[in-house]
Design an enzyme around this catalytic site. Structure first.
Site, PDB file in Angstrom:
ATOM      1  N   GLU A   1       8.286  21.010 -21.162  1.00  0.00           N
ATOM      2  CA  GLU A   1       7.246  20.114 -21.682  1.00  0.00           C
ATOM      3  C   GLU A   1       6.812  20.574 -23.075  1.00  0.00           C
ATOM      4  O   GLU A   1       6.814  21.763 -23.374  1.00  0.00           O
ATOM      5  CB  GLU A   1       6.040  20.108 -20.736  1.00  0.00           C
TER       6      GLU A   1
ATOM      7  N   ARG B   1      19.290  -0.342 -30.599  1.00  0.00           N
ATOM      8  CA  ARG B   1      20.379  -1.240 -30.190  1.00  0.00           C
ATOM      9  C   ARG B   1      20.116  -1.929 -28.861  1.00  0.00           C
ATOM     10  O   ARG B   1      20.787  -2.868 -28.505  1.00  0.00           O
ATOM     11  CB  ARG B   1      21.702  -0.464 -30.150  1.00  0.00           C
TER      12      ARG B   1
ATOM     13  N   LYS C   1      34.293  -9.131 -34.267  1.00  0.00           N
ATOM     14  CA  LYS C   1      34.700  -8.100 -33.303  1.00  0.00           C
ATOM     15  C   LYS C   1      34.108  -8.424 -31.943  1.00  0.00           C
ATOM     16  O   LYS C   1      33.181  -9.228 -31.823  1.00  0.00           O
ATOM     17  CB  LYS C   1      34.239  -6.720 -33.781  1.00  0.00           C
TER      18      LYS C   1
ATOM     19  N   THR D   1      30.032   6.011 -32.986  1.00  0.00           N
ATOM     20  CA  THR D   1      31.332   6.619 -32.671  1.00  0.00           C
ATOM     21  C   THR D   1      32.312   6.483 -33.839  1.00  0.00           C
ATOM     22  O   THR D   1      33.324   7.173 -33.877  1.00  0.00           O
ATOM     23  CB  THR D   1      31.979   5.929 -31.463  1.00  0.00           C
TER      24      THR D   1
ATOM     25  N   GLY E   1      33.929   3.761 -34.219  1.00  0.00           N
ATOM     26  CA  GLY E   1      34.903   2.765 -33.759  1.00  0.00           C
ATOM     27  C   GLY E   1      34.869   1.482 -34.588  1.00  0.00           C
ATOM     28  O   GLY E   1      35.922   0.969 -34.981  1.00  0.00           O
TER      29      GLY E   1
END
Ligand code: R5P
Length: 319
Positions: A39, A96, A193, A224, A226
């Site tokens: 904590e 996101r 995409k 990532t 990608g």
């Protein structure tokens, strides 16, 4: 600066120091410690009674730890009778997860907004939030900055732009890419995409002319890698001469930095909203700082000045 206090969590101390240098004030003293069970314990080491407090914390890894630390910092300042607690969050936590795509999913970005507000935040200041709707999750003032002009400045000075094309890596990023393309005076292309699973991407099509051009992919974040690596390969297959990638938030999870360095992308231009650990840095990764921008916005908020006037119409009309 009269009654402006600036404190930082442990998420991005380097950026905190740079902002403080721009403001010409020290980073305030705040003790952040851990109990043995993990904590947090936070104590503001100076009086903030009646002060205009700015707390910097970015959603750097470990994200959940930094979020909890921030909530406790807000609570400490509120209970210490700060006049306002302004949260400076260069990279927004859980951005996101901003809508429900499938049944029984959370809207975590909204939950973060609720948590910040309940903890006692008076105002939020963030940079290139994943989607504009997140700003509407707040019933307190929320100011949104764009790193686009800082990235554009680097591109103008370092990349030949005569035959460049700015590329959005997905349909959701078109407004951001269009703002950059209009500012740089280049055409725009769009990659369509799809995401077969979280953190996986597949290029379906490239819309626009890229053959023989230097392509600059602009995204809000690289996680990532990608999306930009897949996008770069698709652009090169369609005849692009070379590919650069730019993003505001270098999340760079796992071995993303290595993959980016080994990819055909010529340079990755990013900012310091999230710290990049030394082992992930490389000469191919250029970091431009948002410290001056954040410091200027903090000054304006403190002095009740306009924040949107920091940006020309190109950037302000992108959401
Ligand atoms: C997606 O909507 C975002 O704007 C980024 O394109 C994406 O999150 C980047 O993630 P990755 O680097 O894992 O492809």
């Amino acid at each position: 600066m009269n009654d402006l206090r600036f404190f930082s969590g442990t998420g991005n101390p380097e950026l905190a120091q740079k902002i403080a240098d721009h403001l010409g004030i020290p980073v305030g003293e705040m003790l952040v410690r851990r109990f043995l069970d993990g904590e947090f314990y936070v104590q503001v080491n100076q009086s903030v009674r009646g002060d205009d407090v700015f707390l910097l914390q970015s959603a750097a890894a470990p994200v959940n730890e930094h979020l909890m630390e921030l909530l406790i910092m807000i609570d400490s300042c509120k209970r210490a009778s700060a006049r306002r607690v302004n949260v400076v969050m260069p990279y927004y936590f859980y951005a996101r997860q901003d809508r429900k795509v499938r049944p029984r999913e959370p809207v975590s970005a909204k939950l973060v907004a609720n948590l910040l507000t309940v903890a006692g935040a008076s105002r939020i200041l963030t940079v290139d939030v994943h989607s504009g709707q997140i700003m509407g999750f707040f019933d307190i003032p929320a100011d949104h900055l764009y790193a686009g002009p800082i990235i554009a400045d680097y591109l103008l000075k370092n990349i030949p732009l005569d035959d460049a094309v700015v590329v959005s890596p997905d349909v959701g990023g078109v407004a951001r890419a269009r703002a950059l393309a209009e500012f740089l005076g280049t055409p725009l292309a769009i990659i369509a995409k799809r995401r077969p699973a979280p953190n996986k991407t597949e290029v379906i099509e490239v819309i626009g002319e890229v053959k023989g051009r230097s392509a600059i992919i602009i995204d809000d974040l690289i996680d990532t890698g990608g999306s930009v690596i897949g996008g770069a390969n698709a652009l090169l297959e369609r005849g692009a001469k070379e590919v650069y990638a730019a993003c505001t938030h270098p999340v760079f999870s796992g071995d993303a930095a290595r993959k980016l360095v080994e990819s055909p992308i010529k340079k990755i231009i990013t900012t310091d909203t999230i710290p990049i650990p030394p082992e992930k840095r490389d000469s191919k990764i250029v970091i431009v700082s948002v410290a001056g921008l954040l410091a200027e916005a903090i000054k304006r908020i403190h002095n009740e000045g306009s924040v949107s006037e920091l940006f020309s119409q190109h950037w302000n009309s992108q959401s």
